[in-house]
Design a protein around this motif. Structure first.
Motif, PDB file in Angstrom:
ATOM      1  N   SER A   8      -0.295  -1.029   3.669  1.00 30.73           N
ATOM      2  CA  SER A   8      -0.290  -2.125   2.710  1.00 30.73           C
ATOM      3  C   SER A   8       1.131  -2.470   2.313  1.00 30.73           C
ATOM      4  CB  SER A   8      -1.080  -1.756   1.452  1.00 30.73           C
ATOM      5  OG  SER A   8      -2.407  -1.486   1.755  1.00 30.73           O
ATOM      6  N   GLU A   9       1.897  -1.445   2.006  1.00 27.63           N
ATOM      7  CA  GLU A   9       3.270  -1.653   1.559  1.00 27.63           C
ATOM      8  C   GLU A   9       4.116  -2.282   2.670  1.00 27.63           C
ATOM      9  OE1 GLU A   9       5.726   0.990  -1.381  1.00 27.63           O
ATOM     10  OE2 GLU A   9       6.035   1.721   0.663  1.00 27.63           O
ATOM     11  N   GLN A  10       3.988  -1.779   3.867  1.00 27.17           N
ATOM     12  CA  GLN A  10       4.758  -2.336   4.981  1.00 27.17           C
ATOM     13  C   GLN A  10       4.334  -3.781   5.256  1.00 27.17           C
ATOM     14  OE1 GLN A  10       4.006   0.639   7.965  1.00 27.17           O
ATOM     15  NE2 GLN A  10       5.733   1.898   7.325  1.00 27.17           N
ATOM     16  N   TYR A  11       3.063  -4.067   5.142  1.00 25.52           N
ATOM     17  CA  TYR A  11       2.559  -5.427   5.336  1.00 25.52           C
ATOM     18  C   TYR A  11       3.148  -6.362   4.268  1.00 25.52           C
ATOM     19  CZ  TYR A  11      -0.723  -9.318   5.593  1.00 25.52           C
ATOM     20  OH  TYR A  11      -1.279 -10.564   5.695  1.00 25.52           O
ATOM     21  N   ILE A  12       3.152  -5.909   3.015  1.00 25.28           N
ATOM     22  CA  ILE A  12       3.686  -6.718   1.920  1.00 25.28           C
ATOM     23  C   ILE A  12       5.178  -6.976   2.118  1.00 25.28           C
ATOM     24  CG2 ILE A  12       4.206  -6.726  -0.553  1.00 25.28           C
ATOM     25  CD1 ILE A  12       1.511  -5.235  -0.945  1.00 25.28           C
TER      26      ILE A  12
ATOM     27  N   LEU B 170      -0.573 -10.134  -3.474  1.00 21.52           N
ATOM     28  CA  LEU B 170      -0.993  -8.779  -3.064  1.00 21.52           C
ATOM     29  C   LEU B 170      -0.351  -7.711  -3.948  1.00 21.52           C
ATOM     30  CD1 LEU B 170      -0.891  -9.034   0.831  1.00 21.52           C
ATOM     31  CD2 LEU B 170      -2.902  -8.689  -0.611  1.00 21.52           C
ATOM     32  N   ILE B 171       0.920  -7.876  -4.240  1.00 18.57           N
ATOM     33  CA  ILE B 171       1.608  -6.929  -5.136  1.00 18.57           C
ATOM     34  C   ILE B 171       0.863  -6.854  -6.457  1.00 18.57           C
ATOM     35  CG2 ILE B 171       3.677  -6.668  -6.579  1.00 18.57           C
ATOM     36  CD1 ILE B 171       5.321  -7.544  -4.089  1.00 18.57           C
TER      37      ILE B 171
ATOM     38  N   TYR C  19      -0.782  -3.388  -7.633  1.00 24.16           N
ATOM     39  CA  TYR C  19       0.032  -2.605  -8.563  1.00 24.16           C
ATOM     40  C   TYR C  19      -0.066  -2.982 -10.033  1.00 24.16           C
ATOM     41  CZ  TYR C  19       2.368  -1.212  -4.210  1.00 24.16           C
ATOM     42  OH  TYR C  19       2.652  -0.745  -2.960  1.00 24.16           O
ATOM     43  N   ALA C  20      -0.692  -4.101 -10.364  1.00 24.39           N
ATOM     44  CA  ALA C  20      -0.678  -4.591 -11.746  1.00 24.39           C
ATOM     45  C   ALA C  20      -1.193  -3.565 -12.750  1.00 24.39           C
ATOM     46  CB  ALA C  20      -1.478  -5.886 -11.862  1.00 24.39           C
ATOM     47  N   THR C  21      -2.318  -2.963 -12.464  1.00 23.51           N
ATOM     48  CA  THR C  21      -2.912  -2.015 -13.414  1.00 23.51           C
ATOM     49  C   THR C  21      -1.981  -0.840 -13.684  1.00 23.51           C
ATOM     50  OG1 THR C  21      -5.117  -2.640 -12.661  1.00 23.51           O
ATOM     51  CG2 THR C  21      -4.930  -0.574 -13.874  1.00 23.51           C
ATOM     52  N   LYS C  22      -1.404  -0.283 -12.626  1.00 26.94           N
ATOM     53  CA  LYS C  22      -0.498   0.849 -12.796  1.00 26.94           C
ATOM     54  C   LYS C  22       0.778   0.442 -13.523  1.00 26.94           C
ATOM     55  CE  LYS C  22      -2.004   3.356  -8.685  1.00 26.94           C
ATOM     56  NZ  LYS C  22      -1.600   3.829  -7.352  1.00 26.94           N
TER      57      LYS C  22
END
Length: 188
Positions: A6-10, A24-25, A29-32
């Protein structure tokens, strides 16, 4: 899709379709990130505002981000949220963290960190307890216990004496332990 993929794709999307990458970010990641801001700020609405500011800041600075390893994107976003949280607290008057008398610094000593107590408490309850600490305690506790900064680094970042950082951390742990013990008594 794993976090790594996911991270590499983003990261690839950041170069080609940044708006899609930031959607996507936000989804990933919003909740965290709000949780991190909440730990520092102690106000859920302000923590959500900081998330919005952080996403805007990351978007503006996306060209400066260099992906080097798995977790790099998360670390970059987290650092932005922490810095914005600290700046928010500083701008709203978190001052006088050095207000304790010099002789009170001598009480700073390590005590038993009762891991068993932490295992008995719900994570959200613990998060709320940390968020409810007084601002100075909360900032130092988060920077030291959660982020892993040294007292010297905290002192430099906050513009306080190193011994004040140690004292704030000691007092935060003591208050947190007291609140956890009370919560355990009340829930059993």
């Amino acid at each position: 899709m794993s976090v790594q993929h996911s991270e590499q794709y983003i990261v690839k999307l950041l170069e080609q379709r940044p708006e899609e990458a930031f959607r996507l970010i936000y989804d990933l990641y919003a909740t965290k990130l709000v949780g991190i801001a909440y730990r520092y700020i102690g106000d859920k609405d302000v923590a959500k505002d900081i998330l919005q500011d952080a996403v805007c800041r990351a978007y503006q600075k996306r060209e400066t981000f260099k992906y080097q390893q798995v977790g790099g994107l998360w670390g970059w976003l987290k650092r932005i949220v922490v810095n914005l949280s600290l700046n928010h607290l500083k701008s709203f008057g978190v001052k006088n963290m050095d207000r304790y008398e010099e002789d009170s610094y001598d009480i700073v000593e390590e005590e038993d960190d009762s891991i068993d107590m932490l295992a008995a408490i719900d994570g959200k309850v613990l998060y709320d307890m940390i968020a409810e600490l007084p601002e100075g305690y909360r900032m130092v506790f988060n920077l030291y216990a959660v982020e892993g900064y040294s007292h010297k680094e905290i002192a430099q970042q906050l513009g306080i004496a190193e011994r004040s950082s140690s004292s704030q951390y000691f007092r935060a742990k003591k208050l947190l332990k007291k609140r956890i013990e009370q919560w355990i008594r009340e829930t059993r």
